[in-house]
Design a protein around this motif. Sequence first.
Motif, short mmCIF file in Angstrom:
data_model
loop_
_atom_site.label_atom_id
_atom_site.label_comp_id
_atom_site.label_asym_id
_atom_site.label_seq_id
_atom_site.Cartn_x
_atom_site.Cartn_y
_atom_site.Cartn_z
N SER A 124 -0.16 5.33 -6.13
CA SER A 124 -0.31 4.79 -4.77
C SER A 124 -1.57 3.96 -4.59
O SER A 124 -1.67 3.20 -3.63
CB SER A 124 -0.33 5.93 -3.74
OG SER A 124 0.85 6.68 -3.78
N MET A 193 -1.90 10.26 -0.22
CA MET A 193 -1.47 8.87 -0.09
C MET A 193 -2.47 8.02 0.68
O MET A 193 -2.77 6.90 0.29
CB MET A 193 -0.10 8.82 0.58
CG MET A 193 1.00 9.45 -0.25
SD MET A 193 2.64 9.32 0.50
CE MET A 193 2.98 7.57 0.28
N GLN A 197 -4.33 4.86 -1.01
CA GLN A 197 -4.08 3.52 -0.51
C GLN A 197 -5.34 2.86 0.05
O GLN A 197 -5.44 1.64 0.08
CB GLN A 197 -2.97 3.56 0.55
CG GLN A 197 -1.61 3.89 -0.04
CD GLN A 197 -0.60 4.31 1.00
OE1 GLN A 197 -0.91 4.49 2.16
NE2 GLN A 197 0.65 4.49 0.57
#
Length: 223
Positions: A124, A193, A197
């Motif tokens: 991710s 995540m 990110q």
Amino acid sequence: MAQKADHQVSSPSEEPAWKQRAVERSTQAAKRRAEQRVERFLEAAQAVMTEKGTTDFTVQEVVDRSKQSLRSFYQHFEGKHELLLALFEDAMSKSADELRALAAEQADPLDRLRVVVLELFESSRPDLTGKQRPLFTDFAMRLLVTHPAEMRVANAPLLALFTELMTELEDADLLRSGFKARRVAALTMQTVMFNAQSSGQEGAHPFTAEEIWDYCANGITRD
């Protein structure tokens, strides 16, 4: 005295079996054609994004690559946002399948969660050189803010996987007392995540996958 004949009032008869089969066959064929057209649009969009390295493309580029019509595109998608959402949902579903297969290689429930957390984080995070930035990183971050309901639907397969893993920890008496498997699954998945990110935005020392795992593991497990 003549006996009156009994006349049974008949209900409307069902359509003949041959007609039902014909209609069903026609419907199935139309459904297959529609699925094929949608798949061609998705494949074309994926190819365009891979070439450009970004989600910044036009609907016309996708239509041209798919060798289909603009009219056909709008019969299946309201616009670019819905196309991106379909691609994103498909990517999340495939990712969940891959992570589940990876977890199945581990015997210990905590090890299963660990490999999933590490792999999800690495897959991710953006490439800090800017050359291999995950195509959906920007879209996912925008979706989280502007369309949270759609984001929940897209992430459902991943959430289901994390919930399974947390339930296994709970069954093995490894989950911290008072925690609910689904809630801690959502919290852990979002932590992994979001930090992946946004990796690189925290300065010269970005978080590592091991740091994220250590933080999550110590937060959710018993002492």
